[in-house]
Design an enzyme around this catalytic site. Structure first.
Site, PDB file in Angstrom:
ATOM      1  N   THR A   1      -0.646   3.458  -1.541  1.00 50.13           N
ATOM      2  CA  THR A   1       0.586   4.201  -1.726  1.00 50.13           C
ATOM      3  C   THR A   1       0.792   4.934  -0.423  1.00 50.13           C
ATOM      4  O   THR A   1      -0.166   5.132   0.304  1.00 50.13           O
ATOM      5  CB  THR A   1       0.373   5.256  -2.844  1.00 50.13           C
ATOM      6  OG1 THR A   1      -0.094   4.607  -4.002  1.00 50.13           O
ATOM      7  CG2 THR A   1       1.622   6.037  -3.150  1.00 50.13           C
TER       8      THR A   1
ATOM      9  N   ARG B   1       5.235  -1.598 -15.250  1.00 47.38           N
ATOM     10  CA  ARG B   1       4.136  -0.630 -15.118  1.00 47.38           C
ATOM     11  C   ARG B   1       4.531   0.475 -14.116  1.00 47.38           C
ATOM     12  O   ARG B   1       5.083   0.216 -13.061  1.00 47.38           O
ATOM     13  CB  ARG B   1       2.894  -1.363 -14.644  1.00 47.38           C
ATOM     14  CG  ARG B   1       1.682  -0.485 -14.367  1.00 47.38           C
ATOM     15  CD  ARG B   1       1.474  -0.284 -12.894  1.00 47.38           C
ATOM     16  NE  ARG B   1       0.299   0.543 -12.637  1.00 47.38           N
ATOM     17  CZ  ARG B   1       0.099   1.166 -11.488  1.00 47.38           C
ATOM     18  NH1 ARG B   1       0.975   1.055 -10.505  1.00 47.38           N
ATOM     19  NH2 ARG B   1      -0.969   1.896 -11.307  1.00 47.38           N
TER      20      ARG B   1
ATOM     21  N   GLY C   1       2.918   3.775 -12.027  1.00 44.25           N
ATOM     22  CA  GLY C   1       1.683   4.441 -11.641  1.00 44.25           C
ATOM     23  C   GLY C   1       1.845   5.955 -11.584  1.00 44.25           C
ATOM     24  O   GLY C   1       2.762   6.542 -12.173  1.00 44.25           O
ATOM     25  N   ASP C   2       0.958   6.586 -10.850  1.00 43.34           N
ATOM     26  CA  ASP C   2       0.967   8.054 -10.738  1.00 43.34           C
ATOM     27  C   ASP C   2       2.033   8.586  -9.793  1.00 43.34           C
ATOM     28  O   ASP C   2       2.413   9.758  -9.877  1.00 43.34           O
ATOM     29  CB  ASP C   2      -0.398   8.534 -10.218  1.00 43.34           C
ATOM     30  CG  ASP C   2      -0.678   7.950  -8.834  1.00 43.34           C
ATOM     31  OD1 ASP C   2      -0.765   6.698  -8.730  1.00 43.34           O
ATOM     32  OD2 ASP C   2      -0.769   8.718  -7.857  1.00 43.34           O
TER      33      ASP C   2
ATOM     34  N   GLY D   1      -4.040   5.706  -4.776  1.00 42.01           N
ATOM     35  CA  GLY D   1      -5.198   5.043  -5.373  1.00 42.01           C
ATOM     36  C   GLY D   1      -4.874   4.488  -6.747  1.00 42.01           C
ATOM     37  O   GLY D   1      -3.727   4.114  -7.024  1.00 42.01           O
TER      38      GLY D   1
ATOM     39  N   GLY E   1      -3.601   4.434  -9.993  1.00 41.34           N
ATOM     40  CA  GLY E   1      -2.640   5.320 -10.630  1.00 41.34           C
ATOM     41  C   GLY E   1      -3.028   5.759 -12.024  1.00 41.34           C
ATOM     42  O   GLY E   1      -2.803   6.916 -12.410  1.00 41.34           O
TER      43      GLY E   1
HETATM   44  N1  GLY Z   1      -1.138   4.988  -6.763  1.00 35.62           N
HETATM   45  C1  GLY Z   1      -0.123   4.049  -6.904  1.00 35.62           C
HETATM   46  C2  GLY Z   1      -0.122   3.320  -8.183  1.00 35.62           C
HETATM   47  O1  GLY Z   1      -1.127   3.276  -8.865  1.00 35.62           O
HETATM   48  O2  GLY Z   1       0.891   2.750  -8.510  1.00 35.62           O
END
Ligand code: GLY
Length: 290
Positions: A153, A181, A183-184, A205, A207
């Site tokens: 990311t 999906r 992520g974080d 990392g 997510g």
């Molecule tokens: N850190 C980015 C994701 O997991 O999408």
């Protein structure tokens, strides 16, 4: 003794990952290019928000990084991207998730910043982008043939000369992930957070592990009473409960920096008023910071 740090600060990362020796130079150069763009804005008196957006746009244009151009395909073969931006002065937050075929997801997050919703997803996000005149593109423009499946990311945090903080993230997703999906990266308290009263932080990392551990919230709460380096190290240590690889950068309201990772590498760039631009691929290269 309290460090005497004044002036603007910009910290960014190009992902928590393993960096092939053949790609080390490109990672360093990409971080330095993005630092130069953000630092130029802060030097000219721009806001932390403007500088974070400008730096991330450079990272999104660089196929070395998994964000914007250089994104990866989900299991349907499509590119879906997430991005967010947060204003530490107002706690305004703008995010987009699973958005397709836009050139700069972070700039759409910027357009979202003063809107009531904090997060728009998929077609809703893209139709918002189109209605607000954001730069659209063809999906193929985001894919770079020689790009290997990446897992990372990009993110940036800044403190401007007026004492305001901002945080931004952008990601091209996980190779082969489930369509839709998220992520974080666009989730406040998970992949990012900024609050002028404490500090700003962004993560990269796995997510799902970052979200389940609420890492950004923990770091900002830690900076209310402690330093950014200790707060970041404590957050990364939390991953022992969920597993997963991550790296994070943090900046407090006094301009102190913290960063840590449990991934093999973490491409990080640091710029401070009156100092030179510096890029690192591992925390050990930057032992003098903290
Ligand atoms: N850190 C980015 C994701 O997991 O999408």
């Amino acid at each position: 003794m309290q460090e005497d740090l004044t002036g603007w600060v910009l910290v960014l990362h190009g992902g928590a990952k393993s960096i092939d020796p053949m790609k080390e130079a490109a990672n360093r150069a990409g971080c330095l290019d993005a630092l130069a763009a953000g630092a130029a804005m802060l030097r000219a008196g721009a806001s932390a928000l403007d500088a974070v957006e400008a730096a991330i746009r450079v990272l999104e244009d660089d196929p070395t990084f998994n964000a914007g151009r250089g994104s990866v395909r989900n299991s349907d073969g499509e590119v879906e991207m997430d991005a967010a931006l947060m204003d530490g002065a107002t706690l305004d937050l703008g995010g987009v998730a699973a958005i397709r075929a836009v050139r700069h997801p972070v700039s759409i997050a910027r357009l979202m910043l003063r809107e009531t919703p904090t997060l728009l997803v998929a077609e809703g996000a893209r139709s918002f982008a189109a209605a607000r005149g954001a730069e659209l593109c063809q999906p193929a423009e985001l894919l770079v043939p020689e790009t290997e499946p990446a897992h990372d990311t990009v993110g940036c945090i800044a403190l401007d000369s007026r004492g305001h903080l901002a945080a931004g993230t952008s990601t091209g997703g996980l190779e082969g992930c489930h369509p839709g999906r998220v992520g974080d990266s666009p989730l406040p308290g998970c992949g990012l957070y900024a609050d002028d009263a404490a500090g700003a932080t962004v993560f990269s990392g796995d997510g799902e592990s970052i979200s389940r551990s609420l890492l950004a919230a923990r770091v900002v709460q830690g900076m209310e009473t402690g330093g950014p380096q200790a707060s970041m190290e404590a957050a990364i240590a939390r991953l022992s409960r969920t597993g997963g690889e991550a790296g994070g950068i943090a900046l407090d309201r006094m301009g102190r920096i913290g960063w840590a990772h449990n991934s093999q590498h973490f491409a990080v760039g640091i710029a401070r008023e009156g100092g030179e631009l510096r890029a690192f691929l591992h925390r050990d290269e930057d032992a003098r910071h903290g």
